[in-house]
Motif scaffolding. Sequence first.
Motif, PDB file in Angstrom:
ATOM      1  N   TYR A  74       0.854  -1.178   0.000  1.00  0.00           N
ATOM      2  CA  TYR A  74       0.000   0.000   0.000  1.00  0.00           C
ATOM      3  C   TYR A  74       0.894   1.232   0.000  1.00  0.00           C
ATOM      4  CZ  TYR A  74      -4.355  -2.466   0.834  1.00  0.00           C
ATOM      5  OH  TYR A  74      -5.461  -3.267   0.686  1.00  0.00           O
ATOM      6  N   GLN A  78       0.962   5.663   0.448  1.00  0.00           N
ATOM      7  CA  GLN A  78       0.273   6.888   0.872  1.00  0.00           C
ATOM      8  C   GLN A  78       1.106   8.078   0.432  1.00  0.00           C
ATOM      9  OE1 GLN A  78      -0.620   7.279   5.074  1.00  0.00           O
ATOM     10  NE2 GLN A  78      -2.427   8.482   4.577  1.00  0.00           N
ATOM     11  N   TYR A  83       3.654   0.854   2.726  1.00  0.00           N
ATOM     12  CA  TYR A  83       3.350  -0.147   3.741  1.00  0.00           C
ATOM     13  C   TYR A  83       3.204  -1.518   3.082  1.00  0.00           C
ATOM     14  CZ  TYR A  83       2.140   3.752   6.830  1.00  0.00           C
ATOM     15  OH  TYR A  83       2.172   4.896   7.592  1.00  0.00           O
ATOM     16  N   PHE A 142      -0.366  -4.903   8.872  1.00  0.00           N
ATOM     17  CA  PHE A 142       0.542  -3.966   8.227  1.00  0.00           C
ATOM     18  C   PHE A 142       1.905  -3.950   8.912  1.00  0.00           C
ATOM     19  CE2 PHE A 142      -1.815  -1.405   5.166  1.00  0.00           C
ATOM     20  CZ  PHE A 142      -3.139  -1.684   5.491  1.00  0.00           C
ATOM     21  N   GLY A 143       2.932  -3.645   8.113  1.00  0.00           N
ATOM     22  CA  GLY A 143       4.226  -3.297   8.679  1.00  0.00           C
ATOM     23  C   GLY A 143       4.200  -1.845   9.132  1.00  0.00           C
ATOM     24  N   LYS A 144       5.333  -1.400   9.695  1.00  0.00           N
ATOM     25  CA  LYS A 144       5.383  -0.041  10.226  1.00  0.00           C
ATOM     26  C   LYS A 144       5.586   1.012   9.145  1.00  0.00           C
ATOM     27  CE  LYS A 144       6.961  -1.266  14.853  1.00  0.00           C
ATOM     28  NZ  LYS A 144       7.971  -1.043  15.904  1.00  0.00           N
TER      29      LYS A 144
END
Lengths: 111, 114
Positions: A36, A38, A86, A101-103
């Motif tokens: 993902y 952003q 992500y 999710f990862g960080k």
Amino acid sequence: AQRVTQPEKLLSVFKGAPVELKCNYSYSGSPELFWYVQYSRQRLQLLLRHISRESIKGFTADLNKGETSFHLKKPFAQEEDSAMYYCALSHYGGSQGNLIFGKGTKLSVKP
Amino acid sequence: DAGVTQSPTHLIKTRGQQVTLRCSPISGHKSVSWYQQVLGQGPQFIFQYYEKEERGRGNFPDRFSARQFPNYSSELNVNALLLGDSALYLCASSGGTASGNTIYFGEGSWLTVV
């Protein structure tokens, strides 16, 4: 435990350089992996998913079950690629509504 | 299409209070999920609802609850707020619960607990 690890908080590259954002996972069943993205002042959106085996905006990612990795790659980074990325994993039959999710890794592409 | 809409966009609450966050999914989407994103972390799954039924729950205390209405909109409620509940709360919707259904995120509700 089910877990997604993105070891780099920040990755800085120059325009035109190759980029690789690392993602490792821990999962006991058959995972479905996603990336993902952003962009600044935009909402979180799907970039790509491993079962599609497609290239989006020049990015590709291959699921390596042996190394439990799903690294995101692009041969020539562009300034517009600067964003937060992500890696995510789904379970429970693969519903994307239930993701781990990862960080996240912040990618900064310099001119 | 306006996409997934959430309200309010920002709010400040005091410890011990209760908060209700609202989400309207994309038209035609029947599945709604809620995520909590603490600063510097990735989103963490809280709930998923499909056709008004809970389909998944993350590792959150019972102070967190949610529901989905007949028009598929959803509310997330958090009782007895703690400072640690300060976060961005994201809502996401999809057409269903199958693997092929991409989820679409809203812009989130920023909650600050003081």
